[in-house]
Design a protein around this motif. Structure first.
Motif, PDB file in Angstrom:
ATOM      1  N   ILE A 284       0.835  -1.214   0.000  1.00 13.97           N
ATOM      2  CA  ILE A 284       0.000   0.000   0.000  1.00 13.97           C
ATOM      3  C   ILE A 284       0.863   1.254   0.000  1.00 13.97           C
ATOM      4  CG2 ILE A 284      -1.657   1.313   1.385  1.00 13.97           C
ATOM      5  CD1 ILE A 284      -2.866  -1.362   2.244  1.00 13.97           C
ATOM      6  N   LYS A 288       0.832   4.134  -2.950  1.00  9.33           N
ATOM      7  CA  LYS A 288       0.567   5.546  -2.657  1.00  9.33           C
ATOM      8  C   LYS A 288       1.701   6.418  -3.176  1.00  9.33           C
ATOM      9  CE  LYS A 288      -1.075   6.692   1.349  1.00  9.33           C
ATOM     10  NZ  LYS A 288      -1.236   6.798   2.810  1.00  9.33           N
ATOM     11  N   LYS A 298      -3.023   9.084   6.587  1.00  4.64           N
ATOM     12  CA  LYS A 298      -3.741   7.816   6.533  1.00  4.64           C
ATOM     13  C   LYS A 298      -5.180   7.926   7.022  1.00  4.64           C
ATOM     14  CE  LYS A 298       0.521   5.149   7.226  1.00  4.64           C
ATOM     15  NZ  LYS A 298       1.183   4.107   8.048  1.00  4.64           N
ATOM     16  N   ALA A 301      -9.450  10.195   2.875  1.00  4.00           N
ATOM     17  CA  ALA A 301      -9.394   9.586   1.538  1.00  4.00           C
ATOM     18  C   ALA A 301      -8.546  10.441   0.608  1.00  4.00           C
ATOM     19  CB  ALA A 301     -10.800   9.415   0.978  1.00  4.00           C
ATOM     20  N   ASP A 303      -6.566  10.350  -3.566  1.00  4.48           N
ATOM     21  CA  ASP A 303      -6.521   9.681  -4.865  1.00  4.48           C
ATOM     22  C   ASP A 303      -5.332  10.199  -5.671  1.00  4.48           C
ATOM     23  OD1 ASP A 303      -7.606  11.862  -6.926  1.00  4.48           O
ATOM     24  OD2 ASP A 303      -8.845  11.971  -5.117  1.00  4.48           O
ATOM     25  N   THR A 321      -7.716   5.785  -1.999  1.00  4.55           N
ATOM     26  CA  THR A 321      -7.562   5.217  -0.664  1.00  4.55           C
ATOM     27  C   THR A 321      -8.751   5.597   0.205  1.00  4.55           C
ATOM     28  OG1 THR A 321      -6.377   7.128   0.258  1.00  4.55           O
ATOM     29  CG2 THR A 321      -5.061   5.462  -0.882  1.00  4.55           C
ATOM     30  N   ASN A 323      -9.917   5.103   4.607  1.00  2.00           N
ATOM     31  CA  ASN A 323      -9.522   4.624   5.933  1.00  2.00           C
ATOM     32  C   ASN A 323     -10.545   3.616   6.453  1.00  2.00           C
ATOM     33  OD1 ASN A 323      -8.012   4.436   8.269  1.00  2.00           O
ATOM     34  ND2 ASN A 323      -9.075   6.131   9.279  1.00  2.00           N
ATOM     35  N   GLU A 328      -5.618   1.390   5.844  1.00  2.00           N
ATOM     36  CA  GLU A 328      -6.062   1.976   4.580  1.00  2.00           C
ATOM     37  C   GLU A 328      -6.396   0.889   3.554  1.00  2.00           C
ATOM     38  OE1 GLU A 328      -4.215   6.091   3.360  1.00  2.00           O
ATOM     39  OE2 GLU A 328      -2.630   4.760   4.062  1.00  2.00           O
ATOM     40  N   LYS A 329      -7.577   1.036   2.962  1.00  2.00           N
ATOM     41  CA  LYS A 329      -7.935   0.194   1.828  1.00  2.00           C
ATOM     42  C   LYS A 329      -7.615   0.959   0.548  1.00  2.00           C
ATOM     43  CE  LYS A 329     -11.697  -1.982  -0.697  1.00  2.00           C
ATOM     44  NZ  LYS A 329     -13.096  -2.454  -0.715  1.00  2.00           N
ATOM     45  N   VAL A 330      -7.088   0.263  -0.435  1.00  2.00           N
ATOM     46  CA  VAL A 330      -6.715   0.867  -1.703  1.00  2.00           C
ATOM     47  C   VAL A 330      -7.470   0.156  -2.821  1.00  2.00           C
ATOM     48  CG1 VAL A 330      -4.842   1.286  -3.343  1.00  2.00           C
ATOM     49  CG2 VAL A 330      -4.435   1.564  -0.903  1.00  2.00           C
TER      50      VAL A 330
END
Length: 609
Positions: A284, A288, A298, A301, A303, A321, A323, A328-330
């Motif tokens: 991740i 990023k 973190k 959100a 982009d 991304t 939170n 963090e989810k991507v």
């Protein structure tokens, strides 16, 4: 290359010099010797070196040397005149030495052949050095070690390189992403939202040479200095696998102790790999960084985007991304701008609808709206329409967020809020550029819709997309956005609604007998007993029973009766009934027709509608 040419010139110069120094001797009896060397010379005989060894030639038997008459170094005294010449007495028993008759010269090509073979071997040696250097650069890996091996071990070094680099081998690290194989283990196919192309496949076990590119178009190294894989190495493997498997999106989701990686292929999410949490965090962070996103932030959100080069083409990635409770989810959207441009027949439009669509897009002015949910292929259909237009004679301009496909001959403007370019401002600037055709990626609010409608009413052909259930529901949606019925009746020339359904795998689909009730809940019925197909699953489709996707469509052309009904405020049901009298068919019926043809299954049509 300079060394090669220097060697070539040196060999050529040696040949010229050796030819220039060669001596040609012709005797008085007609015998001729070519390419001989004079060893020694006396007053009465010459000793020369030929291919057959040294030969002694009497000086009085030599006619010419290199085409010139022989001149003795010491001139003999002139004889005194005498009335008659008397024969020279000879000693009884003495014999006069006859003139030697030498064999004719014949050139030996053995040495020339050996030199030619040696020269070709040297060229092959140089070629393998250059190829190894190019191959390591393509893989974005250090080349010094293999250059030394191939240089010091001609032939054997190249064989060792081929065995190590191309022979499939097992990996022991837990972060390997291809079930134990380092290289991608599936065929590389042309990515498309609609269908797969098996002809573009690469042999199993080969990758596509994915390389990260920085802002200056330089390759970013991915090799880490530690024993563990770097985040960029993991990212390269994940992205390469996604491109090969024709994924449209990549989901990287941190869990409590692991990190799950999923691909969306043909509209369906499936798990690709579960990484250790530490590997997931490195992955991740690297993504990023590639996308130009603040790595330290973190909580909110963000982009960004980046692009890579492969052996097939360049591919763009859009990173977003969010939170979550575990980190963090991507989500990465794969934007294949050069590989995904399709034609109208490739998106799945029937020949009847294609002819109707093609006639309508030739209009000089008006608005064409393509509707459907997110991921239904609206942009692909819009670009298929633009590709039909004459880009040499028309000024075609687009405003999109982001630009998903590259269209040669068109001016494409990306939305950039940080630079002050929004849909509204970009569309207003386009109107000052003397456009003939305008593509608005999406009408997201009333202001963008107002500008687009005004452009259509002032003599421009406008293509755009909207999120609605079907084509007739678009009229209600525009009214909710502040458009007047009279404006819609004047500006709209065609409404298209579409969905995507998966295509049955041709290798494993199995025929069944229809009951006639499969789509009864959608208002579509037919006589029972027809042969239809359902998925089965095989290795070619990874057990899913489907391979690729196609579209199901409905096309509503705004003729005068329909315009009048819209202007008078007719309901959706009335407009639908009126449109049916002119041959309008909802996309559900188009999906049923494709199911009867064996292209898709009834389950797919029900799920899509």
């Amino acid at each position: 290359m300079r060394f090669f040419w220097s060697l070539f010139l040196l060999v050529g110069l040696q040949f010229v010099v050796s030819t220039a120094l060669a001596t040609e001797i012709t005797l008085k009896n007609g015998t001729r010797y070519v390419d001989v060397t004079v060893v020694s010379q006396s007053t009465d005989r010459w000793i020369v070196q030929t291919q057959f060894g040294e030969i002694k030639l009497p000086e009085d038997q030599i006619e010419t040397i290199d085409g010139k008459p022989l001149r003795s170094p010491k001139s003999a005294p002139a004889p005194s005149p005498s009335p008659a010449l008397t024969p020279v007495p000879t000693t009884p028993g003495a014999q006069i030495e006859p003139t030697p008759k030498l064999p004719a010269y014949k050139h030996n090509f053995t040495i020339d052949q050996r030199l030619g073979v040696a020269f070709l071997a040297f060229l092959l040696y140089l070629g393998q050095l250059v190829w190894v250097q190019h191959e390591m650069n393509r893989r974005a890996k250090p080349a010094a070690l293999w250059n030394s091996v191939v240089f010091l071990l001609p032939g054997a070094g190249l064989l060792l390189f081929l065995l190590v680099q191309f022979f499939p081998r097992q990996r022991t690290r837990k972060t390997a992403l291809y079930g134990g194989n380092e290289d991608v283990a599936e065929a590389a196919k042309k990515r498309s939202l609609f269908k797969s192309d098996a002809k573009s496949a690469q042999p199993k076990g080969q990758g596509i040479g994915l390389r990260f590119i920085d802002e200056k178009n330089r390759i970013i190294p991915t090799i880490g200095t530690s024993k563990k894989e770097s985040g960029l190495e993991i990212a390269r493997e994940v992205l390469e696998a996604a491109v090969v498997q024709r994924a449209s999106d990549i989901h990287i989701e941190p869990q409590e102790a692991t990190c799950r990686v999923r691909f969306r292929v043909d509209g369906q999410l499936s798990e690709h790999r579960v990484l250790e949490r530490t590997d997931g965090i490195r992955l991740i962070t690297s993504l990023k960084s590639l996308g130009g996103i603040d790595v330290a932030e973190k909580r909110k959100a963000q982009d960004g985007r980046f692009h890579v080069k492969t052996d097939i083409r360049e591919v763009d990635f859009r990173v977003a991304t969010a939170n979550s409770i575990h980190g963090e989810k991507v989500v990465i959207r794969i934007l294949d701008r050069k590989g995904g441009l399709l034609s109208l027949d490739q998106v799945g439009m029937s020949s009847e609808l294609e002819a109707l669509f093609d006639r309508t897009i030739r209009a000089r002015a008006g608005m064409i709206i393509v509707t459907g949910p997110t991921g239904s292929g609206k942009t692909s259909t819009l670009y298929a329409a633009l590709s039909r237009l004459d880009r040499e004679k028309l000024n075609i301009m687009t405003i999109e967020d982001p630009v998903e496909y590259e269209l040669p001959g068109a001016t494409q403007i990306p939305v950039a809020p940080k630079a002050g370019t929004t849909y509204e401002s970009g569309l207003r600037s386009i109107l000052r550029q003397d456009p003939d055709v305008i593509l608005v990626g999406e009408m997201r609010d009333a202001e963008a819709a107002t500008v687009a409608i005004r452009a259509a009413l002032t003599g421009h052909l406008v293509f755009t997309s909207l999120h609605t259930r079907d084509s007739i529901a678009t009229l209600v949606r525009l009214e909710e956005m502040g458009m007047e019925r009279s404006q819609m009746a004047s500006a709209l020339i065609m409404l298209v609604a579409q969905r995507l359904v998966r295509i049955l795998c041709s290798d494993c689909r199995r025929p069944v007998v229809s009951t006639g009730q499969e789509l009864l809940d959608l208002g579509v019925e037919w006589e029972p007993g027809a042969t239809v197909f359902e998925p089965a699953g095989c290795p070619e489709c990874d057990g899913s029973g489907y391979r690729g996707r196609t579209g199901i469509f409905e096309v509503l052309v705004m003729n005068d009766p329909i315009r009048q009904a819209v202007q008078q405020g007719a309901s959706q049901e009335d407009i639908l009934a009126l449109a049916r009298t002119f041959g309008f068919r909802p996309y559900r019926e188009d999906g049923a027709a494709k199911a009867l043809q064996g292209i898709t299954s009834f389950a797919e049509v029900r799920e899509a509608t």
